[in-house]
Scaffold this motif. Structure first.
Motif, PDB file in Angstrom:
ATOM      1  N   ILE A 137       0.839  -1.199   0.000  1.00 29.09           N
ATOM      2  CA  ILE A 137       0.000   0.000   0.000  1.00 29.09           C
ATOM      3  C   ILE A 137       0.877   1.254   0.000  1.00 29.09           C
ATOM      4  O   ILE A 137       2.054   1.211   0.391  1.00 29.09           O
ATOM      5  N   GLU A 138       0.306   2.343  -0.471  1.00 34.68           N
ATOM      6  CA  GLU A 138       0.907   3.661  -0.297  1.00 34.68           C
ATOM      7  C   GLU A 138       0.231   4.314   0.894  1.00 34.68           C
ATOM      8  O   GLU A 138      -1.000   4.387   0.956  1.00 34.68           O
ATOM      9  N   TYR A 139       1.024   4.778   1.848  1.00 34.18           N
ATOM     10  CA  TYR A 139       0.443   5.454   3.006  1.00 34.18           C
ATOM     11  C   TYR A 139       0.176   6.908   2.666  1.00 34.18           C
ATOM     12  O   TYR A 139       1.089   7.651   2.299  1.00 34.18           O
ATOM     13  N   SER A 140      -1.093   7.306   2.761  1.00 34.31           N
ATOM     14  CA  SER A 140      -1.498   8.665   2.386  1.00 34.31           C
ATOM     15  C   SER A 140      -2.038   9.444   3.569  1.00 34.31           C
ATOM     16  O   SER A 140      -2.970  10.241   3.448  1.00 34.31           O
ATOM     17  N   VAL A 191      -6.508  -0.880   6.605  1.00 28.63           N
ATOM     18  CA  VAL A 191      -5.718  -1.083   5.386  1.00 28.63           C
ATOM     19  C   VAL A 191      -4.233  -1.140   5.729  1.00 28.63           C
ATOM     20  O   VAL A 191      -3.482  -1.983   5.233  1.00 28.63           O
ATOM     21  N   LEU A 192      -3.798  -0.233   6.578  1.00 31.70           N
ATOM     22  CA  LEU A 192      -2.404  -0.180   7.009  1.00 31.70           C
ATOM     23  C   LEU A 192      -1.985  -1.502   7.663  1.00 31.70           C
ATOM     24  O   LEU A 192      -0.906  -2.040   7.392  1.00 31.70           O
ATOM     25  N   TYR A 250      -6.649   2.589   9.231  1.00 28.88           N
ATOM     26  CA  TYR A 250      -5.744   1.716   9.981  1.00 28.88           C
ATOM     27  C   TYR A 250      -5.922   0.260   9.563  1.00 28.88           C
ATOM     28  O   TYR A 250      -4.966  -0.518   9.549  1.00 28.88           O
ATOM     29  N   LYS A 310       5.433  12.331   4.991  1.00 28.59           N
ATOM     30  CA  LYS A 310       4.339  11.710   5.751  1.00 28.59           C
ATOM     31  C   LYS A 310       4.808  11.213   7.117  1.00 28.59           C
ATOM     32  O   LYS A 310       4.017  10.660   7.875  1.00 28.59           O
ATOM     33  N   GLU A 354      -5.990   9.587   4.899  1.00 26.09           N
ATOM     34  CA  GLU A 354      -6.789   8.923   3.871  1.00 26.09           C
ATOM     35  C   GLU A 354      -6.588   7.412   3.869  1.00 26.09           C
ATOM     36  O   GLU A 354      -7.302   6.696   3.171  1.00 26.09           O
ATOM     37  N   THR A 355      -5.609   6.910   4.610  1.00 24.81           N
ATOM     38  CA  THR A 355      -5.347   5.474   4.698  1.00 24.81           C
ATOM     39  C   THR A 355      -5.885   4.934   6.014  1.00 24.81           C
ATOM     40  O   THR A 355      -5.332   5.211   7.082  1.00 24.81           O
ATOM     41  N   VAL A 370       4.654  -1.095   3.170  1.00 18.40           N
ATOM     42  CA  VAL A 370       4.083   0.252   3.174  1.00 18.40           C
ATOM     43  C   VAL A 370       5.100   1.194   2.529  1.00 18.40           C
ATOM     44  O   VAL A 370       6.266   1.228   2.930  1.00 18.40           O
TER      45      VAL A 370
END
Length: 639
Positions: free
Chosen positions: A115-118, A126-127, A124, A139, A121-122, A133
């Motif tokens: 995933i890309e951490y945004s 998903v993280l 937890y 960020k 918008e991300t 990551v």
């Protein structure tokens, strides 16, 4: 929707690495060295790997977690462009991602969750489901509530991979490494020196010299070309009645070297000499009988200066892309797609296309600005280092050429660059440092180069005969073959001039090129264009999709393929838009090609269709691999 996460994924997987012939030697060697280091009684949890630009740094990021990482991996990049490049290379949703393309794994189901951490918008959830990551360093600033260091526990990551590690002594980077205090740290860089001469903290476990990369054709060979006027004279303080040579300016202590180099940089006459010589180099590459879309990349002092350089190229009939930090995102995206899909021949940038930008067809580096130290200089040269792997490439296609004006005073940087990049023990273990920012491609250096708004620079004029100084970085096989071809061409020119009295060298060379080109090429571009448009539609709708439907015995009227992994992630919407299997497959392929080219089919040009055809072959294999896996699982469930 529930996300599957395997905490033991990297330790339990069975990747094909050490005996993989699709990987480059430095990637395998670096992987083994890193693995051995973290299996030893290491005293410094920060390891350092030096790989030249273009050798396979991003691929190494995809290798090092396996059988080393006992949990999640955090990949930190310094700039958005590098972050996007890393994600594109490792994105499991892309059929040509590193793991599948290099045969590390055979199917998408074997790949890690990435995933890309945004920030906010991300979620937890998903993280937590990610094995890898990826984020931009911005960020991680602790002052932000959404920073990872304010959201996850200290043991959330077992491994941290830092790209472009010469930035890693800055405060934000140090704070991140300190917070995840037990994580293994791998620092990767292509330029193992810094602008402030401070060294990178970490145990050097592996270094692959640029010289070795050139000998093995992993990167382009390099030639440095200086334009040397017989004499250059400058005015001072807008007094056009008198001019001074550079020697007179220095001996009379009228101005310093900084003023002289900026006067040369902003002189349109001096810039035009660099433009003309870079065009000659480009023409030679484009006229060598190959079909490689070589480009010039130029670097300017400021946006205004870059616009002047663009105009010089445009006045000579060349299409130019201008890239700078003040472009809005939509325009920037369009410009980048124009470069990627060969709609321009020249790229002029201001503090944008630095480290991490990957386009192998940048082959001529035109320098229109002075540099203060070797790091930004080496990073700019790195833009033309990536090798062209096209099977149609000739030896001279993989020679990168740097062209500059003698009085930009870059000779010392070129000499230092050659020495520094080959040093075997340039980096030693040192303590971390406090806040330290690299601004060489940002406002700090640009302000210095541009000087005061009120400062009056000199008007530079050339006098007498000029010459070019050409020096190769290494006498590689590519350089030798190119020289042999030059000798052959000169002999052919002399032969033709003896047969056809009165023709010039340029006319003779044109005759040689025409004799060597494919005489069977069609002369009706309008027919070529319309034919290609029909052919690509026919390939998808009348050949590829029907063949896949038939081979895997899929009911084309049904919608069972909505469960296919192709319709998760970026292309999730397709299964909601069309309800039949055959339409889903066709729409997926069209959508993928549209994204790859960067514009709607109705706006494609002839070259865009060529790119689409080359992509389509691999895309077909990828879709078939997914169908095969889907049908195999379906058969298992039905038994």
């Amino acid at each position: 929707m529930a996300f599957n996460y395997n905490h033991n994924y990297f330790m339990a997987s069975l990747p094909n690495i050490q005996s993989n012939e699709n990987l480059r030697i430095p990637q395998i060697e670096a992987y083994i060295k890193i693995k051995n280091y973290f299996e030893s009684d290491y005293s410094n949890r920060s390891s350092l790997v030096v790989l030249p630009t273009g050798v396979g740094k991003t691929g190494l990021m995809g290798l090092v977690p396996y059988h080393m990482c006992k949990g999640r991996v955090l990949i930190i990049t310094p700039w958005t462009a590098i972050k996007d490049s890393v994600i594109d290379s490792l994105n499991p949703d892309y059929h040509d991602n590193f793991w599948l393309k290099r045969g590390i794994f055979k199917t998408k189901s074997q790949l890690p969750n990435l995933i890309e951490y945004s920030g906010k918008e991300t979620p937890y959830e998903v993280l937590s489901a990610a094995n890898i990551v990826v984020l931009n360093i911005h960020k991680l600033q602790s002052r932000l509530n959404s920073s990872l260091v304010n959201i996850v526990d200290k043991d959330f990551f077992d491994m941290i991979i830092i790209d472009e590690a010469h930035h890693s002594t800055a405060k934000t980077w140090v704070e991140c490494v300190d917070y995840f205090e037990k994580a293994k740290v791998i620092k990767l860089t292509g330029t193992p020196f810094r602008t402030d001469n401070k060294e990178i903290n970490g145990h050097l476990v592996y270094k692959y010299p640029l010289s070795r990369a050139m000998y093995n054709n992993y990167v382009k060979s390099l030639e440095n070309i200086e334009f040397i006027p017989q004499q250059l004279r400058l005015t001072i303080d807008e007094d056009d009645s008198k001019t001074y040579s550079i020697e007179e300016i220095y001996s009379m202590n009228l101005k310093d070297m900084d003023w002289v180099t900026r006067s040369v940089a902003y002189s349109l006459e001096c810039s035009e000499k660099i433009v003309d010589n870079s065009i000659k180099l480009l023409k030679k590459k484009l006229n060598n009988g190959s079909k490689i879309p070589h480009k010039i990349i130029g670097i300017a002092c400021s946006i205004k200066h870059a616009e002047q350089i663009c105009e010089l190229y445009e006045n000579k009939g060349y299409k130019v892309a201008l890239v700078h930090s003040k472009l809005n995102q939509n325009i920037k995206n369009k410009v980048m797609k124009d470069i990627e899909n060969h709609r321009v021949q020249v790229v002029i940038n201001v503090a944008m296309l630095g480290e991490g930008y990957d386009h192998p067809y940048l082959s001529v580096a035109a320098i229109f600005r002075p540099f203060r130290n070797e790091l930004p200089y080496a990073q700019f040269i790195g833009r033309i280092l990536r090798t062209i792997s096209d099977e149609k490439a000739k030896p001279e296609d993989n020679i990168g050429q740097i062209v500059s004006h003698k009085h930009l005073e870059l000779r010392k940087l070129w000499d230092k660059y050659k020495i520094e990049i080959q040093e075997s023990e340039i980096i030693k273990k040192l303590r971390d440092y406090d806040e330290l920012l690299d601004e060489d491609f940002d406002t700090g250096t640009r302000t210095n180069i541009e000087g005061s708004q009120n400062e009056i620079l000199g008007n530079a004029k050339h006098y007498g005969e000029s010459k070019l100084s050409v020096e190769a970085y290494l006498d590689t096989e590519l350089i030798r073959k190119s020289r042999e071809k030059d000798i052959e061409d000169k002999a052919k020119i002399e032969q033709l001039k003896s047969l056809f009295k009165g023709i010039t060298d340029e006319q003779a060379m044109l005759m040689i090129e025409q004799m060597g080109n494919d005489s069977s090429a069609m002369k009706r571009p309008d027919l070529i264009y319309s034919t290609k448009k029909k052919d690509i539609d026919a390939r998808i709708r009348e050949e590829i999709v029907p063949r896949l439907i038939r081979i895997y015995k899929i009911d084309e009227e049904d919608d069972e393929l909505k469960e296919l992994s192709l319709f998760r992630g970026k292309y999730w919407y397709i299964k909601n838009k069309v309800k039949k299997n055959n339409a889903m497959l066709a729409m997926y392929m069209n959508a993928y090609l549209k994204d790859r080219i960067g514009k709607s089919r109705k706006d494609w040009l002839d070259n865009d269709f060529d790119i689409a055809f080359s992509v389509l072959d691999e895309l077909e294999k990828y879709v078939e691999k997914n169908l095969k896996e889907f049908c195999s699982k379906k058969k298992e469930y039905s038994i």
